[in-house]
Enzyme design. Structure first.
Site, PDB file in Angstrom:
ATOM      1  N   PRO A  24      52.960  31.636  65.709  1.00  0.00           N
ATOM      2  CG  PRO A  24      54.716  32.771  64.906  1.00  0.00           C
ATOM      3  CD  PRO A  24      54.204  31.427  65.095  1.00  0.00           C
ATOM      4  CD  GLN A  58      57.129  35.127  63.575  1.00  0.00           C
ATOM      5  OE1 GLN A  58      56.163  36.073  63.145  1.00  0.00           O
ATOM      6  NE2 GLN A  58      57.398  33.970  62.895  1.00  0.00           N
ATOM      7  CE1 TYR A  89      55.067  41.691  57.268  1.00  0.00           C
ATOM      8  CE2 TYR A  89      55.345  39.583  57.981  1.00  0.00           C
ATOM      9  CZ  TYR A  89      54.357  40.670  57.610  1.00  0.00           C
ATOM     10  OH  TYR A  89      52.916  40.485  57.791  1.00  0.00           O
ATOM     11  CG  LEU A 122      45.144  25.727  54.244  1.00  0.00           C
ATOM     12  CD1 LEU A 122      44.704  25.777  53.094  1.00  0.00           C
ATOM     13  CD2 LEU A 122      44.108  26.405  55.072  1.00  0.00           C
ATOM     14  NE  ARG A 175      44.672  33.121  58.770  1.00  0.00           N
ATOM     15  CZ  ARG A 175      44.607  33.461  57.485  1.00  0.00           C
ATOM     16  NH1 ARG A 175      43.922  33.011  56.253  1.00  0.00           N
ATOM     17  NH2 ARG A 175      45.602  34.116  56.931  1.00  0.00           N
TER      18      ARG A 175
END
Length: 365
Positions: free
Chosen positions: A23, A100, A182, A301, A324
């Site tokens: 997400p 999510q 969060y 990564l 990403r």
């Protein structure tokens, strides 16, 4: 056949391979409603050959948004808007879709990242945030309102209602967001949870509300629907949430029929000291998998096909999530299949696209 491209059953949901699209917030909704950006964004990722597509962190209430432009699922309007996007994606892709569900807690009410990402003032697009305790995330931010028990019950109900809306839209997998600082992560960490009632203090108490939310969502959905949790394995701050506590959470989730744990880290405190390197979070996923027996999704990564193959082949994690990296290279699964000598699903409109010398890359040709 490479291990990365072997099928997998995630809580009963059949996946073609071990590649997951994580997400990723797009900050492109209007009043919580998905837009054409989401149709384009999710649509092209749904043609990537990955096995599972996660919709970004989706707020369960307006107050729970990270920014005013966050995606939401709290009303008929937000449900209908997301339903239009999903219908468009489904017309051309049968990739399973996950979502999510999230509440940002004290990290809510911020500008979008490309506008600085700082907390928005009240009266200038911002709103009053809430948290387990009235402790601000940063020194210059205003304090959140400490949640009372009735407000916590309302948030728990909002998670359940959003999950029911997601299921009604045909979304196959539900993930509860308890990571990255969060709201649910704020309950877990002793750095942000300073309550003196049954929801603060001891580890058992700090686990209580996130587990109540998870169990309420799990019980509200059919058993065949996989429900998992995203966690930060460590705060990267001394005295904060850490692996030992994450393992206790994993064991408690396993007892409540959790289908998977999506393992990340950090995000709770600006004091975090992260030593980021390729695959730096994979050992967390490996340890949780080994000691709890729960399926894990590794993220962070992971950029090279050989790296992802090793993670799966050596049982460090059951699934590998790209974030990403797949934004930068939306056909990453195609390239991984070519590198590892395997095959991947793709729409027939693209079957003639591989360059010279790459043969039999796509299934069903």
């Amino acid at each position: 056949m490479s291990q990365l491209f072997t099928p997998y059953s995630l809580g009963g949901q059949n996946l073609d391979n071990r590649i997951v699209i994580a997400p990723m917030c797009q900050y492109s909704a209007v009043e919580g409603q998905a837009t054409d950006w989401h149709l384009i964004h999710l649509g092209h990722l749904a043609l990537s050959g990955a096995a599972l597509l996660f919709i970004e962190a989706t707020a369960i209430t307006p107050q729970g948004r990270i920014s005013p432009s966050d995606l939401g699922l709290w009303s008929d309007e937000t449900e209908n808007a997301l339903g239009r996007v999903i219908k468009g994606v489904r017309a051309y892709s049968n990739m399973p879709i996950a979502i999510q569900l999230a509440h940002a807690g004290r990290k809510a009410s911020t500008a979008v990242p490309w506008m600085g990402g700082s907390q928005l003032p009240l009266g200038q697009g911002g709103w009053q945030t809430c948290a387990p305790s009235p402790l601000a995330w940063g020194e210059e931010e205003r304090s959140p309102a400490g949640l009372d028990l009735e407000s916590m019950r309302e948030i728990r109900r909002a998670f359940v209602t959003a999950a029911a809306r997601a299921h009604r839209l045909g979304i196959e997998v539900i993930e509860i967001h308890a990571a990255h600082g969060y709201l649910l992560h704020q309950f877990l960490s002793p750095l942000s949870n300073r309550r003196d009632d049954n929801y603060g203090g001891s580890l058992e108490n700090r686990l209580r509300f996130p587990l109540e939310v998870f169990q309420a969502v799990r019980e509200a959905l059919p058993p065949k629907v996989p429900v998992g949790m995203r966690i930060s394995a460590t705060d990267w701050v001394e005295g904060g949430w850490d692996m030992e506590q994450s393992l206790a959470l994993a064991q408690a989730l396993k007892q409540r029929d959790c289908a998977f744990i999506h393992v990340s880290s950090g995000g709770l405190s600006p004091l975090q000291q992260i030593s980021a390197a390729p695959g730096f979070q994979v050992p967390f996923a490996e340890q949780i998998r080994r000691e709890s027996g729960l399926p894990t999704i590794a993220v962070g990564l992971i950029t090279e096909p050989e790296q992802a193959e090793t993670i799966v082949a050596t049982q460090q994690a059951d699934l590998v999530a790209l974030a990403r990296g797949i934004l930068y290279n939306p056909r990453w699964p195609w390239h991984a299949a070519a590198t590892l000598g395997d095959q991947v699903s793709a729409p027939p409109q693209y079957w003639r696209s591989p360059p010279y010398g790459i043969n039999a890359l796509f299934k069903d040709q």
